[in-house]
Design an enzyme around this catalytic site. Structure first.
Site, PDB file in Angstrom:
ATOM      1  N   LYS A   3       0.647  -0.772   0.239  1.00  0.00           N
ATOM      2  CA  LYS A   3      -0.037   0.203   0.371  1.00  0.00           C
ATOM      3  C   LYS A   3       1.072   1.261   0.339  1.00  0.00           C
ATOM      4  O   LYS A   3       2.234   1.594   0.505  1.00  0.00           O
ATOM      5  CB  LYS A   3      -1.540  -0.109   0.803  1.00  0.00           C
ATOM      6  CG  LYS A   3      -0.083  -0.219   2.580  1.00  0.00           C
ATOM      7  CD  LYS A   3      -1.001   0.114   4.264  1.00  0.00           C
ATOM      8  CE  LYS A   3      -0.226  -0.505   5.338  1.00  0.00           C
ATOM      9  NZ  LYS A   3      -1.119  -0.795   6.376  1.00  0.00           N
TER      10      LYS A   3
ATOM     11  N   ARG B 197     -10.147  -0.046  15.119  1.00  0.00           N
ATOM     12  CA  ARG B 197     -10.175   0.642  13.887  1.00  0.00           C
ATOM     13  C   ARG B 197     -10.755   0.109  13.117  1.00  0.00           C
ATOM     14  O   ARG B 197     -11.761   0.261  12.379  1.00  0.00           O
ATOM     15  CB  ARG B 197      -8.387   0.113  13.282  1.00  0.00           C
ATOM     16  CG  ARG B 197      -8.330   1.174  12.082  1.00  0.00           C
ATOM     17  CD  ARG B 197      -6.571   1.641  11.963  1.00  0.00           C
ATOM     18  NE  ARG B 197      -6.132   0.021  11.406  1.00  0.00           N
ATOM     19  CZ  ARG B 197      -5.493   0.284  10.763  1.00  0.00           C
ATOM     20  NH1 ARG B 197      -4.457   1.106  10.948  1.00  0.00           N
ATOM     21  NH2 ARG B 197      -4.723  -0.871  10.205  1.00  0.00           N
TER      22      ARG B 197
ATOM     23  N   TYR C  44      12.213  31.420   5.688  1.00  0.00           N
ATOM     24  CA  TYR C  44      11.562  32.629   6.700  1.00  0.00           C
ATOM     25  C   TYR C  44      11.200  32.572   7.633  1.00  0.00           C
ATOM     26  O   TYR C  44      11.915  32.134   8.534  1.00  0.00           O
ATOM     27  CB  TYR C  44      10.459  31.752   5.821  1.00  0.00           C
ATOM     28  CG  TYR C  44      10.299  31.795   4.071  1.00  0.00           C
ATOM     29  CD1 TYR C  44      10.494  32.312   3.321  1.00  0.00           C
ATOM     30  CD2 TYR C  44      10.282  30.205   3.884  1.00  0.00           C
ATOM     31  CE1 TYR C  44      10.214  32.444   1.817  1.00  0.00           C
ATOM     32  CE2 TYR C  44      10.175  30.178   2.517  1.00  0.00           C
ATOM     33  CZ  TYR C  44       9.758  30.980   1.463  1.00  0.00           C
ATOM     34  OH  TYR C  44       9.533  31.283  -0.248  1.00  0.00           O
TER      35      TYR C  44
ATOM     36  N   MET D  60       9.116  24.839   0.929  1.00  0.00           N
ATOM     37  CA  MET D  60       8.334  23.864   0.081  1.00  0.00           C
ATOM     38  C   MET D  60       9.458  23.143  -1.089  1.00  0.00           C
ATOM     39  O   MET D  60       9.221  21.870  -1.026  1.00  0.00           O
ATOM     40  CB  MET D  60       7.515  24.658  -0.392  1.00  0.00           C
ATOM     41  CG  MET D  60       6.506  23.964  -1.184  1.00  0.00           C
ATOM     42  SD  MET D  60       5.736  24.756  -2.713  1.00  0.00           S
ATOM     43  CE  MET D  60       4.726  25.748  -1.418  1.00  0.00           C
TER      44      MET D  60
END
Ligand SMILES: *Cc1c(COP(=O)(O)O)cnc(C)c1O
Length: 364
Positions: A34, A132, A259, A308
Site C-alpha cells: 500500500k 479500528r 523564512y 517548500m
C-alpha cells in the site's frame, strides 16, 4: 540534480528472504504494498516480489490494487480498506475485499446476489482490540447470515495487532491473540471452506511466532525496518534519498536564515541550500535544528524553517561544494534514525516522500 529516491531491489530480496526464514514453509506470505509500496514504487516492487514468490498482496484502497492489476500482477490482492463505492471495480479487477463490518458484509453480499456471482473470495476481519476495523464476536451470527446469503467464499479470517513492536504491551498482544483464537473457533465451523488465518504484521512476525497461523503480512520489514534495533541489523533499507547542494552562503554574525527569520546566527557560519523541501516529504518539523542531512559523512543540521522546495543546513565545519550530492537517508544513515530525531517513525517519513522525487531502481 533535484532529489532522487534510489530503490535497491537486491535489498528487497534480502529482506523478503530474512522474513521468510522466520516462518515455516507452510505459512503463506502477504506482502503489503500500500501507499506506493511505502513511498517507493508500487508496480516495480510488486513485480519483483511476485517473481520472488509471495503468495498475496495487500493494499489499503481499491485504486492501488487496480494499478497492480493493470501492470502484470496476477496473484491475489487483498484490499484491506475496501470501500463500498468501489465494490463493482473490485469485482471487475478481481480484487478481494476485506469485509470488516456488518454494513460492508451486507452490501457486498447484496451485490453478489444481484449479479449472481457465487463464491467470490472475501476476507473477514475481526476486531481483536485495535478498535479500528473489524467485527466483534457478538456480530458473528449476523455476519454468517450475510456470508451465506451472498454465497461468499471466505478466503481468509484475519485481525490486526495494536502494539506488536511494544515490549511493554506484550500482555495486551497475548490477549489479542487469545481473543482472535476464540473468534476462529466460533467462525470456522460455519464456513464451507477452510480459510487462511492471519494476525501479524512485521513486528508480529518477529516477536510473536505463536501468532503466525497460516499467513503473515509484512510491509515495513520488506522495506528494511524491524521497529527494533535487534531486527534492524538483519534488514536492509531498500530506499536511499539524495539531493544536491545548489548554493553555499557565508553568514555574518547577526544575519538570519530562511523564512520568518527563525534562525539568527551568533557567529559567522557557512550554510548550504539543498534541493529538497516539505513538498517532497521533509516536513517543517525537521527544521530549526531538529533534522539533518549527511554531507561528507557528517551530519549537517537543518537550520531555519524547511521551505517548500528547499532547505538550508549548516556546513561551517564540513568540506563541500555547490553541486555536491547529499544524503538524506540511506542504509547507514537510516530513515528510522532521522524520523526518530523529530519524534516520528520510519513509516511516516518514507511514505511521505513526494511524487516530485524521482525514483531510480537499482536491480543488481
Ligand atoms: C499496513 C498494514 C500491515 C503492514 O504492517 P507493517 O508493520 O508495515 O508490517 C499489515 N496489516 C494491516 C491490516 C495493515 O494495515
Amino acid at each position: 540534480m533535484s532529489a532522487v529516491l534510489h530503490i535497491d531491489l537486491k535489498n528487497l530480496t534480502h529482506n523478503y528472504k530474512y522474513l521468510r526464514s522466520k516462518i515455516t514453509n507452510e505459512t503463506k506470505f502477504l506482502a503489503v504494498v500500500k501507499a506506493i509500496a511505502y513511498g517507493s514504487d508500487s508496480v516495480q516492487i510488486a513485480q519483483h516480489l511476485q517473481n520472488l514468490g509471495v503468495d498475496y498482496f495487500g493494499v489499503a484502497y481499491a485504486e492501488e490494487g487496480i494499478t497492480l492489476r493493470k501492470n502484470g500482477i496476477t496473484i491475489p490482492i487483498l484490499v484491506m480498506h475496501a470501500q463500498p463505492e468501489n465494490y463493482e471495480r473490485i469485482i471487475n479487477y478481481n480484487l478481494e475485499p476485506n469485509l470488516y463490518s456488518l454494513r460492508t458484509l451486507h452490501l457486498f453480499s447484496e451485490i453478489c446476489l444481484q449479479q449472481e456471482i457465487k463464491s467470490y473470495p472475501v476476507h473477514i476481519k475481526y476486531n481483536s482490540g485495535l478498535n479500528r476495523l473489524g467485527i466483534s464476536l457478538n456480530e458473528l451470527p449476523k455476519a454468517i447470515n450475510s456470508i451465506r446469503k451472498g454465497e461468499l467464499k471466505v478466503a481468509s479470517v484475519f485481525s490486526h495487532l495494536a502494539a506488536s513492536e511494544d515490549d511493554s504491551e506484550k500482555e495486551f498482544t497475548k490477549q489479542q491473540i487469545d481473543s482472535f483464537e476464540n473468534f476462529q473457533q466460533q467462525i470456522l465451523p460455519s464456513l464451507k471452506e477452510k480459510p487462511l488465518i492471519h494476525h501479524t504484521n512485521t513486528s508480529g512476525i518477529l516477536n510473536f511466532p505463536e501468532a503466525h497461523f497460516s499467513m503473515v503480512r509484512s510491509g515495513i520489514g520488506l522495506y528494511g525496518f524491524g521497529n527494533d534495533a535487534k531486527f534492524d541489523k538483519n534488514l536492509k533499507p531498500i530506499a536511499s534519498l539524495t539531493a544536491e547542494i545548489s548554493q553555499i552562503h557565508q553568514l555574518q554574525k547577526g544575519e538570519s536564515l530562511g523564512y520568518n527569520r527563525t534562525f539568527k546566527s551568533n557567529k559567522p557560519i557557512k550554510t548550504a541550500t539543498i534541493t529538497i523541501g516539505h513538498a517532497d516529504g521533509i516536513d517543517r518539523i525537521y527544521g530549526n535544528g531538529k533534522g539533518y542531512v549527511i554531507i561528507n559523512d557528517q551530519k549537517a543540521p537543518i537550520l531555519g524553517v524547511v521551505c517548500m522546495d528547499m532547505l538550508m543546513v549548516e556546513v561551517t565545519d564540513i568540506a563541500c561544494s555547490e553541486g555536491d550530492t547529499v544524503i538524506v537517508f540511506n542504509e547507514t544513515y537510516t530513515a528510522n534514525e532521522l524520523a526518530e530525531a523529530v519524534g516520528t517513525i520510519s513509516y511516516e517519513l518514507i511514505t511521505g516522500i513526494g511524487p516530485r522525487v524521482k525514483r531510480i531502481l537499482k536491480k543488481t
